[in-house]
Design a protein around this motif. Structure first.
Motif, PDB file in Angstrom:
ATOM      1  N   GLY A 145      96.378   2.888  55.188  1.00  0.00           N
ATOM      2  CA  GLY A 145      95.999   3.718  56.327  1.00  0.00           C
ATOM      3  C   GLY A 145      94.583   4.223  56.358  1.00  0.00           C
ATOM      4  N   PRO A 146      93.553   3.388  56.100  1.00  0.00           N
ATOM      5  CA  PRO A 146      92.188   3.890  56.274  1.00  0.00           C
ATOM      6  C   PRO A 146      91.980   4.368  57.706  1.00  0.00           C
ATOM      7  CG  PRO A 146      92.215   1.486  56.245  1.00  0.00           C
ATOM      8  CD  PRO A 146      93.592   1.940  55.856  1.00  0.00           C
ATOM      9  N   ALA A 147      91.081   5.324  57.870  1.00  0.00           N
ATOM     10  CA  ALA A 147      90.910   5.955  59.182  1.00  0.00           C
ATOM     11  C   ALA A 147      90.644   4.935  60.275  1.00  0.00           C
ATOM     12  CB  ALA A 147      89.775   6.974  59.112  1.00  0.00           C
ATOM     13  N   ASN A 182      93.162  11.669  62.470  1.00  0.00           N
ATOM     14  CA  ASN A 182      91.892  11.879  61.786  1.00  0.00           C
ATOM     15  C   ASN A 182      91.916  13.206  61.041  1.00  0.00           C
ATOM     16  OD1 ASN A 182      90.644  10.141  64.434  1.00  0.00           O
ATOM     17  ND2 ASN A 182      89.903   9.646  62.397  1.00  0.00           N
ATOM     18  N   THR A 183      91.239  13.230  59.904  1.00  0.00           N
ATOM     19  CA  THR A 183      91.254  14.405  59.031  1.00  0.00           C
ATOM     20  C   THR A 183      89.826  14.774  58.643  1.00  0.00           C
ATOM     21  OG1 THR A 183      93.359  13.613  58.132  1.00  0.00           O
ATOM     22  CG2 THR A 183      92.248  15.349  56.904  1.00  0.00           C
ATOM     23  N   GLY A 217      83.302  18.868  55.201  1.00  0.00           N
ATOM     24  CA  GLY A 217      83.155  18.947  56.650  1.00  0.00           C
ATOM     25  C   GLY A 217      82.998  17.597  57.316  1.00  0.00           C
ATOM     26  N   GLN A 218      83.212  16.529  56.540  1.00  0.00           N
ATOM     27  CA  GLN A 218      83.021  15.177  57.065  1.00  0.00           C
ATOM     28  C   GLN A 218      84.325  14.622  57.611  1.00  0.00           C
ATOM     29  OE1 GLN A 218      84.013  15.705  54.038  1.00  0.00           O
ATOM     30  NE2 GLN A 218      85.109  13.908  53.252  1.00  0.00           N
ATOM     31  N   LEU A 219      84.212  13.612  58.468  1.00  0.00           N
ATOM     32  CA  LEU A 219      85.390  12.878  58.910  1.00  0.00           C
ATOM     33  C   LEU A 219      85.821  11.974  57.761  1.00  0.00           C
ATOM     34  CD1 LEU A 219      87.010  12.565  61.641  1.00  0.00           C
ATOM     35  CD2 LEU A 219      85.806  10.382  61.882  1.00  0.00           C
ATOM     36  N   TRP A 270      89.298   7.822  54.404  1.00  0.00           N
ATOM     37  CA  TRP A 270      90.594   7.410  53.891  1.00  0.00           C
ATOM     38  C   TRP A 270      91.608   8.544  54.081  1.00  0.00           C
ATOM     39  CZ3 TRP A 270      86.002   6.605  51.096  1.00  0.00           C
ATOM     40  CH2 TRP A 270      85.624   5.278  50.922  1.00  0.00           C
ATOM     41  N   GLN A 271      92.870   8.273  53.841  1.00  0.00           N
ATOM     42  CA  GLN A 271      93.890   9.319  53.912  1.00  0.00           C
ATOM     43  C   GLN A 271      93.620  10.416  52.879  1.00  0.00           C
ATOM     44  OE1 GLN A 271      96.574   9.470  56.243  1.00  0.00           O
ATOM     45  NE2 GLN A 271      95.193   7.933  57.129  1.00  0.00           N
ATOM     46  N   GLU A 272      93.136  10.010  51.727  1.00  0.00           N
ATOM     47  CA  GLU A 272      92.732  10.979  50.703  1.00  0.00           C
ATOM     48  C   GLU A 272      91.271  11.348  50.923  1.00  0.00           C
ATOM     49  OE1 GLU A 272      94.724  11.842  47.996  1.00  0.00           O
ATOM     50  OE2 GLU A 272      96.303  10.325  47.961  1.00  0.00           O
ATOM     51  N   ASP A 273      90.862  12.508  50.454  1.00  0.00           N
ATOM     52  CA  ASP A 273      89.475  12.961  50.608  1.00  0.00           C
ATOM     53  C   ASP A 273      88.627  12.367  49.486  1.00  0.00           C
ATOM     54  OD1 ASP A 273      87.147  14.197  51.240  1.00  0.00           O
ATOM     55  OD2 ASP A 273      87.902  16.246  51.127  1.00  0.00           O
TER      56      ASP A 273
END
Length: 779
Positions: free
Chosen positions: A531-533, A573-574, A579-581, A584-587
């Motif tokens: 699930g990459p953004a 989107n996360t 503060g970045q978009l 990946w699903q993980e930060d």
């Protein structure tokens, strides 16, 4: 303060009563200006200094040499190998285990197993090929530099011309690529009768036999094998030499011409390719027929017909910006000078050149523009000069709709239709799924399995992204019959993901697995993930657009409802800790090994999509801006162009312009204005062209943004003929950074909201009826 007189002049200009300063008339009458011309004071010393001509299907690079001229040649179906099925027979059984490993966070094990079991056989795809060279040698040429030398490329007339004096005689060579007669045509004239002595040779880069007889040189050969895929194409070339005066005789496989007054040389090229599954064509007959037809037409008529056909597309749009300090310089010097002082006219030239290159490398009936458009001098070009569909192929077509070249999209549409057929086999054999899939690359043979290695190739969303290009083509043109024809392709792409999306055990969202964020790694050399953004963003567009197409066509209601329900379950989107978009699903963004990676895949939602925008999702737009800051402005050529488009979408014109200055500079632009990845990739040219248009106007839904990212470096100018969704055509003029006039038409009409500098005007367009607005109307 803009005076009433200036406003009236701007309105008159766009209504067609006064010419643009650069020589463009609003009624479509155009004279060649410095912004339609590349020119040089010396011959090309290397390929990236030569000048391109093309008719979509065939192309030539013209070196402009004096006593030993070279035309390097290409034909767009000349690729290595032949039809093949690259799906790994072990992939279907190994796929569930790869998915389990990814969800367990065992990425190294998952990537190792994917490399062993999921990747294509062969691992690489077929490369685009070099046809060879046409060589013109002056025998017994006296040593010494030629005099009065100049060569140029007329972007409006689509002709490359070389002028020089040799041994006291003035010569002129002109080269065109005829889209009507399917030949490269070259004419040489001299200032003195009987002064043309030439040895004319065809030097193919493919295996075969070359023979010279009477007034022709013929090549009969094949393409090359690659990666254990056997050569399947027959290849033919035919040169005919038509002199006025003099004598000619075959000699050592070439033609020796002596004492001619002038000469026209015609060249045709073809392969036996009919489509990606059929190689049963007759190339020898094709080239004979083309040469016979062109031989009955003089060069002047060939040129006039070719120029008129080119201008039918090229003259739809005109951009006028202030001439800068480099306006009078040869093009190579102008590129260098732009780094010291801004030259707005160079941006206009770059824009015009991008449109020229797209017309010359992608016409109805041709193959789509590949990584190098149509121009390639190697049998082993960088990245095989393939269709890289994780950004580069799509970027090639970013300027097509907005700069009024919708016909140029047709080859891409045709390719996607074919890819949907080959991709059905990949979906079935590799994934056990319905619909169709294509990964991050394809070639002439429409291969759709994952290639190169799992770190780069195991990305299943290439076909889905291509379908959004099909939708955009509909959105601009609103042709119902076209939408009906592409709906099965879009439906098949969406159906594949209905079958293959996986439920993330941590979040419950639907995600792709396995996949990656092109072509970036999150830990060391590990890129495999779920699930990459970018995937989730592309699928939101694909599901939306496919469901909307079903609604418009009044069909498939149950499937449209299923797509909307599935879309609602995609991972959102996360925003990450910095503060970045998140990519990946993980930060993982901050710990990724390459913080300035060329791909900005997760920003697809900002551009070319509009899921993230300043008006409706300001928080996500700020996060996207933060991601851009973290990535940096300077990258490879195409990646620099994507960054410029993203800043234009954020309406930060001066920032976008700073990036364009770098793109236009010698680090990212070769002397012939080809984009320097480096090496040459044409997508940077097309991405830069799109940026310039997007800085001047942006449209989505019923909203039109006027001069949304106009930089302070372009205070005065005008643009005519740009297109927007809903069959809209727009003309703009501005002075001292302020809008002076806008002229808008639409074939279907409708409500529109016009926005400029935070102010909005609502209008209703009647079909085919123009509306004019002045800048003062926004006050």
């Amino acid at each position: 303060m803009v005076s009433r007189r200036e406003l009236m002049e701007g309105a008159a200009l766009l209504a067609g009563s006064v010419p643009f300063a650069s020589g463009v008339l609003a009624q479509g009458v155009k004279t060649t200006s410095r912004e339609d011309r590349l020119w040089y004071c010396q011959p090309a010393a290397k390929w990236t200094e030569a000048l391109p001509v093309g008719n979509g299907r065939i192309g030539a690079m013209v070196f402009g040499r004096t006593s030993a001229e070279r035309l390097q040649l290409n034909e767009d179906t000349l690729w290595a190998g032949g039809p093949y099925n690259p799906v790994n027979p072990a992939a279907h059984d190994a796929l569930p285990q790869v998915r389990r490993l990814v969800f367990a966070g065992l990425y190294a094990e998952a990537q190792k197993l994917a490399d062993e079991k999921l990747m294509a056989v062969p691992l690489g795809q077929m490369p685009y090929q070099n046809f060879g060279d046409l060589l013109l040698t002056v025998p017994d040429a006296q040593p010494g530099a030629p005099g009065d030398y100049e060569r140029d490329l007329d972007l409006d007339g689509a002709i490359a011309t070389t002028r020089f004096t040799l041994n006291g005689v003035a010569y002129r060579r002109e080269v065109i690529a005829s889209p009507l007669h399917q030949v490269i045509a070259l004419r040489i004239t001299a200032g003195r009768r009987g002064a043309i002595d030439l040895d004319i040779a065809l030097r193919p880069a493919q295996p075969g036999v070359t023979t010279a007889q009477d007034d022709t040189i013929a090549f009969d050969g094949t393409n090359l094998p690659h990666e254990d895929i056997l050569a399947a194409l027959r290849v033919a070339g035919l040169v005919r030499v038509l002199p006025q005066g003099g004598t000619m005789s075959p000699r050592d496989g070439m033609l020796a011409l002596r004492g001619a007054n002038s000469v026209t040389i015609l060249l045709a090229m073809a392969t036996s390719h009919r489509d990606y599954q059929d190689v049963g064509g007759d190339p020898a007959r094709k080239v004979r027929d083309w040469i016979a037809a062109a031989s009955s037409v003089g060069f002047e008529q060939l040129h006039n017909q070719a120029a008129n056909e080119h201008r039918r597309l090229y003259r739809r749009v005109a951009l006028d910006l202030d001439a800068g300090p480099g306006a009078g310089l040869p093009t190579d010097q102008r590129i260098l000078a732009n780094q010291q002082a801004d030259d707005p006219g160079l941006a206009a030239l770059y824009f015009n050149y991008g449109r020229y290159l797209l017309i010359c490398s992608s016409r109805p009936g041709s193959q789509p523009a590949n990584l190098q458009g149509i121009w390639n001098d190697s049998n082993d070009p960088p990245w095989q000069s393939k269709y890289t569909i994780n950004i580069n192929t799509e970027m090639n077509y970013w300027p097509a709709e907005i700069t009024a070249l919708p016909e140029c999209v047709e080859p891409l549409v045709d390719m996607v239709r074919e890819l949907a057929v080959s991709g059905e086999r990949t979906a079935r054999e590799m994934y056990g799924a319905r619909g169709w899939v294509a990964h991050h690359n394809t070639d002439l043979w429409r291969a759709s399995a994952p290639i190169d290695g799992s770190r780069w190739g195991l990305w299943p969303t290439g076909g889905a992204w291509l379908c959004t290009v099909l939708w955009r083509h509909w959105d601009y043109g609103r042709d119902q019959a076209y939408l009906q024809s592409i709906y099965p392709v879009m439906r098949g792409a969406a159906l594949f993901f209905v079958d293959t999306l996986q439920t993330d055990p941590r979040t419950g969202f639907l995600v792709t697995n396995p996949s990656l964020s092109p072509e970036n790694a999150h830990h060391g050399d590990l890129s495999i993930c779920a699930g990459p953004a970018m995937d989730e963003e592309i699928l939101r567009d694909l599901f939306d657009q496919t469901a909307s197409a079903a609604d418009i066509l009044g069909i498939d209601r149950a499937f449209a409802r299923q797509l909307r329900e599935t879309r609602a379950r995609l991972a959102p989107n996360t925003i990450g800790a910095e503060g970045q978009l998140q990519e990946w699903q993980e930060d993982w963004d901050a710990q990724a090994p390459d913080p300035h990676h060329r791909h900005v895949s997760h920003l697809y939602a900002l551009f070319p999509s509009h899921q993230i925008n300043l008006d409706q999702t300001p928080e996500l737009a700020r996060a996207a801006r933060k991601s851009l800051e973290m990535r940096g402005d300077e990258s490879t050529g195409w990646a620099t162009a994507w960054r410029a488009n993203l800043w234009a979408e954020l309406r930060e014109g001066d920032h976008a312009h700073r990036i364009l200055r770098f793109l236009f500079g010698p680090e990212r632009t070769y002397p012939n204005m080809f984009d320097a990845h480096p090496p040459f990739q044409i997508d940077g040219n097309f991405g830069g062209t799109a940026t310039i248009a997007n800085m001047l106007v942006q449209g989505r839904d019923d909203q039109i943004l006027l001069l949304p990212a106009l930089p302070s470096a372009w205070p005065n100018g005008s643009a005519r003929g740009l297109r927007l969704p809903g069959t809209c055509t727009i003309d703009l003029s501005w002075y001292d950074g302020a809008l002076t006039h806008m002229h808008l038409t639409s074939a279907i009409g409708g409500r529109k909201r016009l926005r400029w500098q935070g102010r909005t005007i609502e209008i209703t367009l009647e079909p085919g009826v123009a509306i004019s607005i002045s800048g003062s109307d926004f006050h």
